[in-house]
Structure formats: C-alpha cells, structure tokens
Design a protein around this motif. Structure first.
Motif, PDB file in Angstrom:
ATOM      1  N   LEU A  28       0.935  -1.200   0.006  1.00 11.91           N
ATOM      2  CA  LEU A  28      -0.244  -0.066   0.064  1.00 11.91           C
ATOM      3  C   LEU A  28       0.877   1.172   0.031  1.00 11.91           C
ATOM      4  O   LEU A  28       0.503   2.150  -0.706  1.00 11.91           O
ATOM      5  CB  LEU A  28      -0.892   0.126   1.162  1.00 11.91           C
ATOM      6  N   ARG A  29       1.960   1.125   0.850  1.00  9.62           N
ATOM      7  CA  ARG A  29       2.692   2.476   0.810  1.00  9.62           C
ATOM      8  C   ARG A  29       3.469   2.613  -0.361  1.00  9.62           C
ATOM      9  O   ARG A  29       3.695   3.823  -0.969  1.00  9.62           O
ATOM     10  CB  ARG A  29       3.858   1.868   1.938  1.00  9.62           C
ATOM     11  N   SER A  30       3.743   1.622  -1.476  1.00  2.31           N
ATOM     12  CA  SER A  30       4.284   1.938  -2.677  1.00  2.31           C
ATOM     13  C   SER A  30       3.542   2.383  -3.509  1.00  2.31           C
ATOM     14  O   SER A  30       3.644   3.249  -4.445  1.00  2.31           O
ATOM     15  CB  SER A  30       5.083   0.604  -3.401  1.00  2.31           C
ATOM     16  N   ILE A  31       1.988   2.090  -3.497  1.00  2.00           N
ATOM     17  CA  ILE A  31       0.964   2.531  -4.243  1.00  2.00           C
ATOM     18  C   ILE A  31       1.050   3.982  -3.911  1.00  2.00           C
ATOM     19  O   ILE A  31       0.922   4.818  -4.831  1.00  2.00           O
ATOM     20  CB  ILE A  31      -0.420   1.752  -4.028  1.00  2.00           C
ATOM     21  N   VAL A  32       0.902   4.400  -2.729  1.00  2.00           N
ATOM     22  CA  VAL A  32       0.770   5.890  -2.086  1.00  2.00           C
ATOM     23  C   VAL A  32       1.820   6.599  -2.720  1.00  2.00           C
ATOM     24  O   VAL A  32       1.547   7.682  -3.112  1.00  2.00           O
ATOM     25  CB  VAL A  32       0.639   5.758  -0.516  1.00  2.00           C
ATOM     26  N   LEU A  33       3.092   6.180  -2.734  1.00  2.34           N
ATOM     27  CA  LEU A  33       4.393   6.891  -3.118  1.00  2.34           C
ATOM     28  C   LEU A  33       4.294   7.053  -4.865  1.00  2.34           C
ATOM     29  O   LEU A  33       5.059   7.807  -5.124  1.00  2.34           O
ATOM     30  CB  LEU A  33       5.473   6.344  -2.802  1.00  2.34           C
ATOM     31  N   SER A  34       3.518   6.274  -5.374  1.00  2.82           N
ATOM     32  CA  SER A  34       3.715   6.180  -7.016  1.00  2.82           C
ATOM     33  C   SER A  34       2.866   7.640  -7.368  1.00  2.82           C
ATOM     34  O   SER A  34       2.027   8.400  -6.623  1.00  2.82           O
ATOM     35  CB  SER A  34       2.588   5.075  -7.377  1.00  2.82           C
ATOM     36  N   THR A  35       3.468   8.033  -8.454  1.00  2.00           N
ATOM     37  CA  THR A  35       3.065   9.393  -8.967  1.00  2.00           C
ATOM     38  C   THR A  35       1.868   9.482  -9.867  1.00  2.00           C
ATOM     39  O   THR A  35       1.335  10.431  -9.966  1.00  2.00           O
ATOM     40  CB  THR A  35       4.367   9.997  -9.568  1.00  2.00           C
ATOM     41  N   ASP A  36       1.474   8.503 -10.569  1.00  2.00           N
ATOM     42  CA  ASP A  36       0.346   8.436 -11.531  1.00  2.00           C
ATOM     43  C   ASP A  36      -0.842   8.529 -10.926  1.00  2.00           C
ATOM     44  O   ASP A  36      -1.190   7.477 -10.210  1.00  2.00           O
ATOM     45  CB  ASP A  36       0.637   7.277 -12.519  1.00  2.00           C
ATOM     46  N   LEU A  37      -1.637   9.483 -11.115  1.00  2.00           N
ATOM     47  CA  LEU A  37      -2.861   9.468 -10.294  1.00  2.00           C
ATOM     48  C   LEU A  37      -4.119   8.754 -10.790  1.00  2.00           C
ATOM     49  O   LEU A  37      -4.885   7.928 -10.228  1.00  2.00           O
ATOM     50  CB  LEU A  37      -3.394  10.906 -10.078  1.00  2.00           C
ATOM     51  N   LYS A  38      -3.956   8.428 -12.257  1.00  2.00           N
ATOM     52  CA  LYS A  38      -5.250   8.117 -12.814  1.00  2.00           C
ATOM     53  C   LYS A  38      -5.052   6.515 -13.565  1.00  2.00           C
ATOM     54  O   LYS A  38      -5.591   5.608 -13.656  1.00  2.00           O
ATOM     55  CB  LYS A  38      -5.396   8.577 -14.292  1.00  2.00           C
ATOM     56  N   LEU A  39      -3.521   5.744 -12.716  1.00  2.00           N
ATOM     57  CA  LEU A  39      -3.532   4.433 -12.942  1.00  2.00           C
ATOM     58  C   LEU A  39      -4.243   3.670 -12.167  1.00  2.00           C
ATOM     59  O   LEU A  39      -4.560   3.954 -11.206  1.00  2.00           O
ATOM     60  CB  LEU A  39      -2.024   4.218 -12.925  1.00  2.00           C
ATOM     61  N   SER A  89       6.993  12.904   7.652  1.00  2.00           N
ATOM     62  CA  SER A  89       6.878  14.161   7.065  1.00  2.00           C
ATOM     63  C   SER A  89       7.824  14.357   5.718  1.00  2.00           C
ATOM     64  O   SER A  89       7.492  15.351   4.995  1.00  2.00           O
ATOM     65  CB  SER A  89       7.489  15.209   8.157  1.00  2.00           C
ATOM     66  N   GLY A  90       9.022  13.514   5.563  1.00  2.00           N
ATOM     67  CA  GLY A  90       9.891  13.618   4.508  1.00  2.00           C
ATOM     68  C   GLY A  90       9.402  12.905   3.173  1.00  2.00           C
ATOM     69  O   GLY A  90       9.737  13.127   2.183  1.00  2.00           O
ATOM     70  N   GLU A  91       8.111  12.381   3.261  1.00  2.00           N
ATOM     71  CA  GLU A  91       7.785  11.537   2.207  1.00  2.00           C
ATOM     72  C   GLU A  91       6.466  12.292   1.604  1.00  2.00           C
ATOM     73  O   GLU A  91       5.523  12.638   2.538  1.00  2.00           O
ATOM     74  CB  GLU A  91       7.300  10.000   2.515  1.00  2.00           C
ATOM     75  N   LYS A  92       6.427  11.931   0.179  1.00  2.00           N
ATOM     76  CA  LYS A  92       5.128  12.775  -0.398  1.00  2.00           C
ATOM     77  C   LYS A  92       4.315  11.648  -0.995  1.00  2.00           C
ATOM     78  O   LYS A  92       4.697  11.087  -1.917  1.00  2.00           O
ATOM     79  CB  LYS A  92       5.551  13.988  -1.234  1.00  2.00           C
ATOM     80  N   GLY A  93       3.098  11.406  -0.593  1.00  2.00           N
ATOM     81  CA  GLY A  93       2.371  10.499  -1.296  1.00  2.00           C
ATOM     82  C   GLY A  93       1.145  11.256  -2.089  1.00  2.00           C
ATOM     83  O   GLY A  93       0.638  12.427  -1.701  1.00  2.00           O
ATOM     84  N   ILE A  94       0.340  10.617  -2.895  1.00  2.00           N
ATOM     85  CA  ILE A  94      -0.654  11.287  -3.900  1.00  2.00           C
ATOM     86  C   ILE A  94      -1.826  10.194  -3.392  1.00  2.00           C
ATOM     87  O   ILE A  94      -1.757   9.003  -3.350  1.00  2.00           O
ATOM     88  CB  ILE A  94      -0.374  11.321  -5.106  1.00  2.00           C
ATOM     89  N   GLU A  95      -2.992  10.843  -3.258  1.00  2.00           N
ATOM     90  CA  GLU A  95      -4.322   9.897  -3.090  1.00  2.00           C
ATOM     91  C   GLU A  95      -4.389   9.308  -4.452  1.00  2.00           C
ATOM     92  O   GLU A  95      -4.567  10.033  -5.404  1.00  2.00           O
ATOM     93  CB  GLU A  95      -5.332  10.717  -2.646  1.00  2.00           C
ATOM     94  N   LYS A  96      -4.808   8.010  -4.368  1.00  2.00           N
ATOM     95  CA  LYS A  96      -5.104   7.372  -5.750  1.00  2.00           C
ATOM     96  C   LYS A  96      -6.706   7.050  -5.766  1.00  2.00           C
ATOM     97  O   LYS A  96      -7.428   7.025  -4.867  1.00  2.00           O
ATOM     98  CB  LYS A  96      -4.388   5.922  -5.870  1.00  2.00           C
ATOM     99  N   LYS A  97      -7.090   6.814  -7.222  1.00  2.00           N
ATOM    100  CA  LYS A  97      -8.416   6.962  -7.274  1.00  2.00           C
ATOM    101  C   LYS A  97      -8.871   5.480  -7.447  1.00  2.00           C
ATOM    102  O   LYS A  97      -9.963   5.112  -7.292  1.00  2.00           O
ATOM    103  CB  LYS A  97      -9.105   7.665  -8.506  1.00  2.00           C
ATOM    104  N   PHE A  98      -8.160   4.406  -8.082  1.00  2.00           N
ATOM    105  CA  PHE A  98      -8.340   3.194  -8.368  1.00  2.00           C
ATOM    106  C   PHE A  98      -7.233   2.101  -7.975  1.00  2.00           C
ATOM    107  O   PHE A  98      -6.037   2.006  -8.334  1.00  2.00           O
ATOM    108  CB  PHE A  98      -8.410   3.198 -10.157  1.00  2.00           C
TER     109      PHE A  98
END
Length: 669
Positions: A28-39, A89-98
């Motif tokens: 789940l952490r690797s998914i959160v840290l991925s940059t592609d939002l629509k994948l 705090s040093g890590e930046k994740g993006i919320e995914k849709k799928f």
C-alpha cells in the motif's frame, strides 16, 4: 473526516481494510508513493492468508465475489488513505482513485476439483463463485475502452447512485425503475439525470483460453472459454501462453445472427491471471530422486556408456533394439544450450529430428512416446494440418480480426510432433522454415503484423517416396526440399530390409518378451530403476540444471569433422551446411547433459559425430553406416567406443589441425 468515513463503511469493508493494513502495508505504501494519479493499481492478496486471518471474510468472498470484490476495492482505497495519512514528514504521497484487489488462490483450498475444474467441465453450478481455470491462450483480442460505472442523480430527491453496465446484455446500462435512495423512503422518483464527469472507464480486452490436449482422452474435443481482462490485467499474456485465471463465471447473450438461436455463452471475468510459462511443467523433483540420479552415475563411474544405455532402454521399451533411434530421441528431447552471438543473433538450443522409414518400423510409436516424455507437446499429422493450423491464423470475431495460435505456437517451450510429414502440401511445409530455425513466426494477415515465439522441438516422421534408393540423395528419396532437410539436426532412415537373424530376435522379443523379463537379470533391475516417471524427471532435470561448455579437445574434434564433411560432400550438399556444425555442437551438449556433466568432453563430440554419420546417406568416416533399424544395444559399449574413437581420430588426421601425430596419440590415450 476519517472517523466519519469509517462509520459509513460496512463491517466487512472495515475488516478487510484492517487485514490489508496488517499484512500489505508495504505494498500500500508503494502505491501511495507512486506519482500516476489515474493508473489502476493492483493489490495482490493471498486467499490462503485471508482464510487464516478471517475465515468468515474469505467465505463471503468465495460465494459472492460479484458484489464483494467491488467493496474490497473500496476497502483497499480506504486502507491506502490511512497509510497516506501516516506517512512520515519527509515522504510525499498522492491519493489514488483506482486500486483493485487481486485474489491469488495458489496454495489455498480453492485448488480443488470443485473450484478448479477443467474448462470442459464448467456447469451452471459454477456461476457466481470465485472460479479458477487453467488453459492455453489461443486468441488475444485488441485492447478497447469499457464504461465501468456511471453516476446518476434523482431529479426528485437529488440522491446520487452508481449504475454498472450489464455484461449479460453486452455491456448495456439499465436504469432502476424507481429511486434507490435509502435516506428518503418516500421518494419514488422515476426520472434520473447523468452526473457530468462521473463516468469511470476501464481498459478492456477479451482473450480465449483452451484446455490442454495432454490431459484429455482420445476423441475428446478440447473446449475453450472467453476471458475478459480489465485495467492492469490487459496485455500481460499473449497467444501461446499457459495461464491460470481466477475470476467470476458469468454469461452473455451471443451476437444476433440470422437463423441462429440466441443463447447465453459462458464467460469468465478475470480477477487474477498467472502465467505458468516459466514453470514449464508440473514435474516436481524431490531430493531423494536427485540422490538416486547421483548414486546411479557414481555406480557407473568406470563404465559411463553402460549407464547411459541403461537410461536409453527406458525409451520406448516395447520396441526391441533401435539403439540409434533411442539415442537420437533422448538427445533431441534434452537439446543443447541457446546462446547469443556477438551480433546479437540468437542461436537456437532446440534440436529437430526427422524419422524416414518404411511402414511398420515404429515411427509413430516413437513420436507418441516422445510426446508423453515432454512436459508440453502437440501431436498432429501432415494430412490434417494446414499452414494456418501449424503457424497462426487470422479469425474474425464480432467484426474484429484476431490471431489464433496454431500447433507450433501452442507447443512453444515444448515438442511438436508431426506424423506423415510427406502428406503435407509443399506450401504448408515451407511455412515452418522460419519457425524451425529463427524460432519465430512472422505474421502479416488482415492488417495484423506481428511476430510470435515458437521455441519448440520439431519431431517429424515420414515414409520414403516409393522404394528407398540408397544411390539417390535424401532429398530425392523423401521429396523434401534441401532447405527443410538442413534444419533437422538428425535424419534417420529406417529401412525394412530382409535380415533373418534380426527377424528371429524381434519375433522372440514380441512373443516371449514377458517370459524373458520374469527371469530377472541385471538389465531388468536397471529397467525397474528407469521407469517412465523417473525418465521424465531425469530429462526435465538435466535440461534445467546443466549448461555444458565445450572443452578444447571437443572443439578440435567437431571442427575437423565439419571440415572433412565439407570436403567430401557431394551427395549430401543439403546437409553439409553451417547448420551441420551448429547441430554437432547441440548434440554434443545434449550428450553431456545426458551423461550428467557440465562440460562437453571428447566422448560427447565423438558421439555427436556418430549421430550425424548415422543420418548421412554416404559416410565420411565410418565405412559402413548400417541400417538404423538393426542397431542394437552392445554388451560392452565402453570397449566398442574405444575402437570407434581411435578409428575416427585416425580419419581426422588428414585435416591440417590434426597433422601433429603426437596430438593424435595424446587424444587416443
């Protein structure tokens, strides 16, 4: 916000989210840290692990996957939000849709006949449960776009709800009769508007898998079933791949065709796809069997060829003698080592074998036995095969062109047996040239231009054209072209010549073979060791474990023999090409593997030469090649080999490299 969202989640969604956070937080952490939002991200979970952790959850997932897998995707999204919130705090994740939960049933109780049936045994009782099927991809369609979900709003109470397309009615959307709102019990609105920008689309691909012909009986037609792949599953398999697919069995209406009854066709909506090409077989070799192999070669350390012959007797034991053919079958099945030269060109490791013989010489029996020994095989006959059936054909399905794999593609990584090779039309025979040498099939049909892999061994059997004439070339006797003959590493001719001594021995073997076997001698004890299963495991092991390398002595022997053949080749022009040199190397490597070794010695090079000599109409070294049909097992093969080795090395003295007498004497010793 998190607490409000948690309150709105059903209990089973909460339970699964907790399970995912406990066991799959890294994923789940690797998914959160991925940059592609629509994948569309897959989250693989083991059914066996879920069953141990929460049996009730695994039970509802198995019985009602259609409804609960959507909820499980929601649980994965919710779990990934919790992981996102807890990032440092040093890590930046993006919320995914799928995020899609993919269920791997490997090693779980679902690998039982009820939930893992053959494709031909699918029945109505399997509808709607989590089902696993095994087969070979025979057709792979184009990737399309599919509307997976659309949001609608009630005009009366403004309630928004999702509507999913129905696969049964070919992905059409059916709106509910009245508003499904639970909050407003009095609202019975019947008019709805589509919410703008609320349509979820998915990648979509259809393929067809067919059950393996090896597990079917004679007369049973192999069944196939369409499989729907979506999102991250598309384009991960191609025609010819062996796959294990887990999914939900459903049905859809067959297309409307005039004067044809419209039926419901079964279709599997895939949730998890596993390629088994790398595994190649289900043969499991325990440690105790491996110890038996090592002990066997330890016992025959001083007489290795006698040990080799004991193994060869296990090949087609119902046929008496034919030592040369049995050796050729073993070397062909084991094969050499594929390598890439300096220019990047792949040199094949698989050997090809052609049996030319009179009727009744046991050609088809060898073909069928070799097919059983191989972990993946396809048997066909020349009369029943077209070029499209052997290679690949373009078919039209629902207005769209697709490629359907033929015999050589389906046998990729295994063995393709073609009986009655002479019955094939000349045009059909020409189509397998590329498949045999380059191990690919290039296709340009109906706008489909592609290349498919055919890393397969071709084992052919054919009758001579009329009466075999020893004075004529092999090409004339078999009516096969020179380019095709040059692709076969070994071509053995079995002539049913009259030999009273041989006929007496063969007839006594057929009539009294059972009585003789009951006497019990050392050969019978060895035959008990090398049963069919043991032989199959041995071939599988030596192919995967050993990567033999040529020694300097072996290189010199092979090089000199090749030069000698090139000088003396007049009748065998089709056979004495550079391909013959590659064949010698492959056969020597195969013999080293057969002898349980990782280096190609002079012995292996000499045996490769003897195999090639047997497949030549005129010999360059051995004075009398003899009839392969009458070749029998020797009582003392190691002593006989010493004589043959000295004879061959003496003949090779004429080559410049072997002009040094001391070198020859050293080799002879």
């Amino acid at each position: 916000m998190e607490s409000n969202e948690a309150d709105n989640q059903p209990d089973h969604v909460k339970a699964l989210a907790e399970f995912l956070i406990r066991h799959y937080s890294q994923h789940l952490r690797s998914i959160v840290l991925s940059t592609d939002l629509k994948l569309h991200y897959p989250l693989y979970i083991d059914f066996a692990e879920l069953m141990d952790d929460n049996p009730q959850l695994s039970h509802i997932l198995f019985w009602k996957p259609t409804h609960y897998l959507r909820n499980f995707d929601q649980a994965a999204l919710w779990a990934h939000k919790i992981v996102l919130k807890n990032l440092s705090s040093g890590e930046k994740g993006i919320e995914k849709k799928f995020i899609h939960v993919r269920i791997n049933v490997s090693g779980s109780p679902l690998e039982c006949p009820e939930t893992f049936p053959s494709i031909g045994r699918i029945r109505v009782k399997h509808l709607g449960i989590l089902l696993t099927l095994k087969g070979t991809v025979i057709r792979s369609g184009a990737i399309k776009m599919y509307e997976g979900q659309r949001m609608y709003r009630c005009r009366k109470c403004k309630h928004e709800f999702p509507v999913y397309p129905e696969l049964e009615s070919r992905n059409s959307i059916t709106l509910p009769s009245f508003c499904p709102s639970q909050r407003s019990k009095t609202c019975e609105g019947t008019r709805f508007d589509c919410v703008d920008d609320a349509v979820t689309r998915h990648d979509y691909q259809e393929m067809k898998i067919q059950e393996s012909t090896q597990v079917l009986g004679v007369g049973v037609i192999p069944r196939s079933i369409p499989v729907i792949l979506m999102d991250d599953l598309v384009d991960i398999v191609k025609a010819g791949d062996d796959v294990i697919v887990t999914g939900i069995l459903t049905a859809k209406w067959s297309p409307d065709i005039k004067d044809v009854r419209c039926n419901l066709d079964p279709v599997l909506v895939a949730n998890h796809v596993r390629r088994t090409n790398e595994l190649k077989s289900d043969i499991d070799i325990p440690d105790d069997v491996l110890l038996k192999f090592k002990q066997f070669w330890s016992d025959f350390k001083d007489t290795p060829l006698k040990g080799r012959n004991a193994i060869l007797r296990g090949i087609c034991p119902q046929i008496f003698g034919l030592f040369t053919v049995k050796l050729a079958v073993a070397l062909t099945l084991i094969g050499g080592v594929q390598h890439v030269d300096a220019s990047g060109t792949k040199i094949r490791g698989e050997s090809h074998f052609l049996l030319v013989g009179d009727p009744g010489t046991g050609k088809s029996q060898f073909l069928k036995f070799a097919a059983k020994l191989s972990n993946r095989s396809v048997i066909t006959t020349g009369l029943g095969s077209t070029s499209a059936g052997l290679t690949v054909t373009a078919v039209k399905d629902g207005g769209e062109w697709m490629l359907e794999a033929g015999a050589l593609v389906l046998a990729d990584g295994g063995l393709c047996c073609i009986d009655e090779f002479d019955s094939m039309r000349e045009h059909d025979r020409a189509t397998i040239h590329e498949a045999m040498e380059q191990q690919t099939i290039s296709v340009a049909k109906a706008g489909l231009v592609t290349t498919l892999s055919t890393r397969t061994i071709v084992f052919g059997a054919t009758n001579p054209k009329g009466q075999y004439d020893p004075d004529q070339t092999l090409s004339v006797n078999t009516a096969l072209s020179g380019p095709l003959l040059s692709r076969f590493d070994i071509v053995l001719v079995l002539l049913d010549t009259k030999n009273p001594e041989w006929d007496a021995v063969v007839s006594s073997h057929i009539l009294y073979g059972q009585e003789q076997s009951e006497k019990g001698n050392s050969d019978d004890n060895l035959a008990n060791i090398w049963t069919f299963d043991m032989l199959r495991k041995y071939i599988h092991f030596v192919k995967g474990y050993f990567r033999p390398v040529l020694t300097k002595e072996a290189e010199k022997v092979i090089s000199s023999y090749y030069q000698l053949q090139r000088r003396s080749a007049t009748d065998n022009a089709a056979r004495t090409t550079v391909r013959m040199l590659e064949s010698l190397i492959r056969l020597a490597q195969a013999h080293a593997r057969l002898m349980f070794r990782n280096e190609v010695t002079r012995l292996d090079a000499i045996m490769a030469i003897l195999c090639i000599e047997s497949s030549m109409t005129t010999s360059a070294i051995v004075d009398s090649v003899g009839n392969a049909l009458h070749s029998n097992f020797m009582e003392n093969p190691d002593q006989e080999y010493t004589k043959q080795e000295r004879l061959i090395l003496e003949k090779l003295r004429s080559i410049d490299e072997f002009s040094d007498t001391n070198f020859i004497e050293g080799l002879s010793r």
